[in-house]
Structures are given as C-alpha cells and as structure tokens.
Design an enzyme around this catalytic site. Structure first.
Site, PDB file in Angstrom:
ATOM      1  N   GLN A   1      18.262 -18.157 -32.461  1.00  0.00           N
ATOM      2  CA  GLN A   1      17.324 -17.610 -33.454  1.00  0.00           C
ATOM      3  C   GLN A   1      16.975 -18.649 -34.514  1.00  0.00           C
ATOM      4  OE1 GLN A   1      15.475 -14.928 -33.614  1.00  0.00           O
ATOM      5  NE2 GLN A   1      16.229 -14.198 -31.647  1.00  0.00           N
ATOM      6  N   SER A   2      16.951 -19.909 -34.146  1.00  0.00           N
ATOM      7  CA  SER A   2      16.662 -20.974 -35.107  1.00  0.00           C
ATOM      8  C   SER A   2      15.233 -20.870 -35.658  1.00  0.00           C
ATOM      9  CB  SER A   2      16.839 -22.324 -34.415  1.00  0.00           C
ATOM     10  OG  SER A   2      16.273 -23.356 -35.194  1.00  0.00           O
ATOM     11  N   ASN A   3      15.131 -20.777 -36.986  1.00  0.00           N
ATOM     12  CA  ASN A   3      13.813 -20.824 -37.621  1.00  0.00           C
ATOM     13  C   ASN A   3      13.226 -22.228 -37.526  1.00  0.00           C
ATOM     14  OD1 ASN A   3      13.767 -18.063 -38.817  1.00  0.00           O
ATOM     15  ND2 ASN A   3      15.569 -18.825 -39.893  1.00  0.00           N
TER      16      ASN A   3
ATOM     17  N   ALA B   1      13.649 -24.331 -35.053  1.00  0.00           N
ATOM     18  CA  ALA B   1      13.091 -24.498 -33.706  1.00  0.00           C
ATOM     19  C   ALA B   1      11.723 -23.830 -33.626  1.00  0.00           C
ATOM     20  CB  ALA B   1      14.050 -23.911 -32.669  1.00  0.00           C
TER      21      ALA B   1
END
Ligand SMILES: *Cc1c(COP(=O)(O)O)cnc(C)c1O
Length: 332
Positions: free
Chosen positions: A83-85, A87
């Site tokens: 859930q990387s913002n 990325a």
C-alpha cells in the site's frame, strides 16, 4: 517576456509535478477538542499536492524525476510496501512524464488489490512482487529488476525507498521555507515519519526544535535515518538526540491499526471533515494528541499539522474500514 533565473548547468532541475504552494488552513474545532485555543492549530495541506491523488511524495519526486530525466531515464523503478503511497505517486509521475514504471513491492500477488494498488494499475505501472520482506529491505530486488531492464536496452532510474535520499529530502526543505512564509511564528510542525526524508527536510529548514516527528514503524532506526539525511542535506551535523521524535504510536507494527490512531482519525473527521489514513497521518495526529496531553505542545503556541496524504491507503486497509463501518452501524 517571463524572466528566468539562470541555473548552473550541473544544478539538478525539478520536474514540475505538483501544485504550489499548498494551503495552510486553520483547524479551530479540532484545536478546541484537544484543549488548545482555536487559533493554535493549523493544517498544512500537502495531501493537496495535486498529481495522482496527492501526498508528500510529490515534493520529493519533483527532484528525483528531474534527475532521472537529466540522466536520460526511460523507466522509473522504486520499492515499497503493497500500500505504498510513494509507489502510487511514482506510477503517476511516470504517467505524467511519459516514463515506464516498475514497482518492486513486498509481498505476493493476490494480496489485496485495493487502495493504492488499484491506482498503481490504473497508472499503468508494472508490479514485481518481492516476497515477504520489509519495505526497507527491497533494495537488492530493485537492483535485479534494473539490471534486467538494462539488458533490454532500457535506462532505469532507481528511486530510493519512500523517495528519501538527500536529493528527495530537498523537497521538504522547500516545504519548510514555504511554511515559514505562511506561518512565520510557528512553534512546532508535526509530521509522520516513514522513510525519514520529510522530517529531515523540515529539520533542515526549521531546525530540530521546531519539528516533532511521529515514527510509523517503516524503518528500524528513525532517529539515525533522519539525522543522517538532515546532516547530509544541511552540510552540518544534526545529532539524533536533538530530534523531537515520538516512538509511542507504532503499536504492533507498521501496517497495524491502533486504538489511539482510530480515535485520531475519528476526531479529525468529525471536527474538521479532515480525512487521515491509518498508517501515517493517523499516527501523526495520535502523536499530536499525546504531545498535548504530556505538555510537549501547549496552548498559545502555533502548531502546524503536516497532512502528508495517504487517503488511498485508507481504502486498502480492511481493519480501518471495518472500524469506520462499525461506527456507522452503531449510529455513533
Ligand atoms: C511516505 C509517507 C509519510 C512519511 O514520509 P517520509 O518522508 O517517508 O518519512 C507520511 N505520510 C504519508 C501519507 C506517506 O505516504
């Protein structure tokens, strides 16, 4: 004719990605709920940076993508949690700039495809699943991806975890200066600490005494990480023990939801219509609440909460969604 300031040929250039300056808004109802005066608490809206749903990574990506373009990159490669913002916003930046994007994410395919991951897909990024490692330990997997791209004639630019290199952190030194123009009398800026570049940049612009970081559990040594970045960026020694860093909001770890965080999410939503996320901004707000309780932040001081974004992460976090839904069903 617009005038332009000449730039030395070797100076890194920023890619224009965001919308500046971001607003600084009062939060009087939240301030009063916390026991502060209505005019004490302000929110710096770096969730409104524009591109790709917004968030703090845009300020770093302007510098990182500027360098990648100068190097002739064809493909952006970066790493993160599912859930990387960072990325997601790298995927959006690549779309905007016409570059391919490969995201090397911790975990396995079939993990929830919601929230940020759904947006990664919409932006056209390729995801490489690296297995069960921490986000910060994905470097070697990203190196292997970059090597394969080079063999195919591509020019990969490897962007750091969370966008937090000295170059990326420049974006937050700029944010610190922007903030001083908007609130010259600010006493404390409260920010979530993930990979550390945001706090490091702010410390460089504002000094360590005016920045309160709230550790979110993304890196093993937040003080060492932030002080190293801030020292390199400012060119002067920034001692880890001088940093104001709260370590009390991690709970059982990075992705987990804690009660103080859910309470902070609910309070911000119900007093100001302000949406926080369960991993970063919710922890930062819970840290602010604790700081008011233990006197680290008091009435009569201008406090700024840095809203670093993360809204898509709320929709990729089943426990936070269940807690919000439960509140609805109970008619609270
Ligand atoms: C990445 C992130 C942070 C933390 O910023 P760092 O510079 O990595 O410390 C805070 N909030 C949100 C929403 C983020 O995505």
């Amino acid at each position: 004719m617009p005038t332009t300031t000449p730039t030395p040929a070797d100076a890194p250039r920023r890619a224009g990605l965001g919308t500046w300056p971001t607003p600084l808004e009062p939060a009087p109802r939240l301030a009063e709920a916390l026991g502060l005066a209505p005019d004490d608490l302000w929110v710096k809206r770096d969730d409104l940076t524009g591109l790709g749903g917004g968030g703090n990574k845009i300020r770093k990506l302007e510098w990182l993508c500027g360098a990648a373009l100068a190097d002739g990159a064809t493909t952006l490669v970066t790493t993160g949690a599912p859930q990387s913002n960072h990325a997601r916003l790298t995927a959006a930046a690549g779309a905007r700039l016409g570059l391919d994007v490969v995201l090397v994410l911790a975990g396995a395919p079939g993990a929830s495809g919601s929230g940020n991951l759904a947006l990664d897909g919409l932006f056209g990024a390729t995801v490489v699943w690296a297995g069960d490692v921490s986000g910060a330990a994905l470097g070697p997997a990203a190196e292997r991806v970059a090597e394969r791209l080079r063999e195919r004639g591509e020019v990969p630019a490897l962007l750091p975890f969370g966008g937090s290199s000295v170059l990326g952190a420049r974006g937050y030194a700029e944010c610190g200066r922007e903030l001083l123009g908007q609130a010259p009398d600010l006493t404390t800026v409260v920010t979530a600490v993930g990979s550390g570049g945001t706090m490091a940049g702010l410390v460089t612009a504002l000094g360590s005494a005016r920045v309160l970081g709230v550790h979110c559990g993304a890196v093993p040594d937040p003080a060492g990480t932030v002080s190293a970045l801030a020292s390199d960026l400012s060119g002067t020694d920034c001692a880890p023990q001088d940093l104001r860093l709260r370590l009390d909001q991690v709970g059982k770890g990075y992705g987990t939801l804690t009660e103080p965080v859910m309470a902070a999410l609910t309070l911000a939503a119900r007093t100001e219509g302000l949406v926080l996320d369960p991993v970063y901004t919710g922890r930062a707000m819970a840290g602010l609440v604790s700081a008011v309780e233990d006197g680290g932040i008091g009435p009569g001081q201008r406090t700024v909460f840095l809203h670093t974004g993360g809204l898509p992460g709320l929709f990729g976090h089943p426990a936070a969604l269940a807690a919000a839904e439960a509140a609805l069903a109970a008619g609270d």
